[in-house]
Design a protein around this motif. Sequence first.
Motif, PDB file in Angstrom:
ATOM      1  N   LYS A   1      48.831  47.361  30.121  1.00 17.27           N
ATOM      2  CA  LYS A   1      47.982  46.721  30.767  1.00 17.27           C
ATOM      3  C   LYS A   1      47.643  45.384  30.200  1.00 17.27           C
ATOM      4  CE  LYS A   1      44.680  48.903  33.092  1.00 17.27           C
ATOM      5  NZ  LYS A   1      44.868  48.509  34.629  1.00 17.27           N
TER       6      LYS A   1
ATOM      7  N   ASN B   1      49.625  44.780  36.344  1.00 14.55           N
ATOM      8  CA  ASN B   1      48.792  45.814  35.763  1.00 14.55           C
ATOM      9  C   ASN B   1      47.837  45.166  34.714  1.00 14.55           C
ATOM     10  OD1 ASN B   1      47.587  47.995  34.876  1.00 14.55           O
ATOM     11  ND2 ASN B   1      49.430  49.144  34.492  1.00 14.55           N
ATOM     12  N   SER B   2      46.743  44.809  35.261  1.00 15.80           N
ATOM     13  CA  SER B   2      45.781  44.073  34.503  1.00 15.80           C
ATOM     14  C   SER B   2      44.402  44.371  34.379  1.00 15.80           C
ATOM     15  CB  SER B   2      46.127  42.618  34.623  1.00 15.80           C
ATOM     16  OG  SER B   2      45.713  42.319  35.935  1.00 15.80           O
ATOM     17  N   THR B   3      43.559  44.169  33.447  1.00 18.12           N
ATOM     18  CA  THR B   3      42.271  44.492  33.494  1.00 18.12           C
ATOM     19  C   THR B   3      41.528  43.498  34.436  1.00 18.12           C
ATOM     20  OG1 THR B   3      41.881  42.634  31.702  1.00 18.12           O
ATOM     21  CG2 THR B   3      42.334  44.941  30.790  1.00 18.12           C
TER      22      THR B   3
ATOM     23  N   SER C   1      46.407  49.536  38.425  1.00 21.95           N
ATOM     24  CA  SER C   1      47.275  50.354  37.960  1.00 21.95           C
ATOM     25  C   SER C   1      48.748  50.205  38.823  1.00 21.95           C
ATOM     26  CB  SER C   1      46.934  51.827  37.836  1.00 21.95           C
ATOM     27  OG  SER C   1      46.952  52.475  38.945  1.00 21.95           O
TER      28      SER C   1
END
Length: 154
Positions: A53, A100-102, A138
């Motif tokens: 991520k 896919n990242s925070t 996700s």
Amino acid sequence: MSPQIETRLADMGITLPDAPAPAANYIPFVQVGDLVHVSGQISNGPDGLITGKLGADLTVEDGAAAAQTCAISLLAQAKAACGGDLSRLVRLVKLVGFVNSTADFTQQPQVINGASDFMVAALGDAGRHARSAVSAASLPLGVAVEIEAIFQIK
């Protein structure tokens, strides 16, 4: 393969792999007229899936490298759609990149630049394209990046 594209790829040290097989109930590309819509290609390098991520496990540079692996798979799919003859490739029309990242990560464009920069390097002006770069909570199999594309062929 187009000699010009082949030369550019060789200069970059890139050999296109065989087009990846679909992982579920879909086909890797659909041609409608002179447009080829390529299904999302996930970040997969020589050592396997590139997972993680952005904003937690991976740096922007890691993400850009993962995006480049997606671009290589997209170009392999385009080659398959052209019957193995990339001289039929007119241009890359659009990329849609998922990162896919925070929730607080905002550098999706810099991550997807890994794919965009590769396409311009490989295809020259024909690699310039419209683009979206989108965050995802996700992605399948936990991969870092997934990118889909539209190519124009003759």
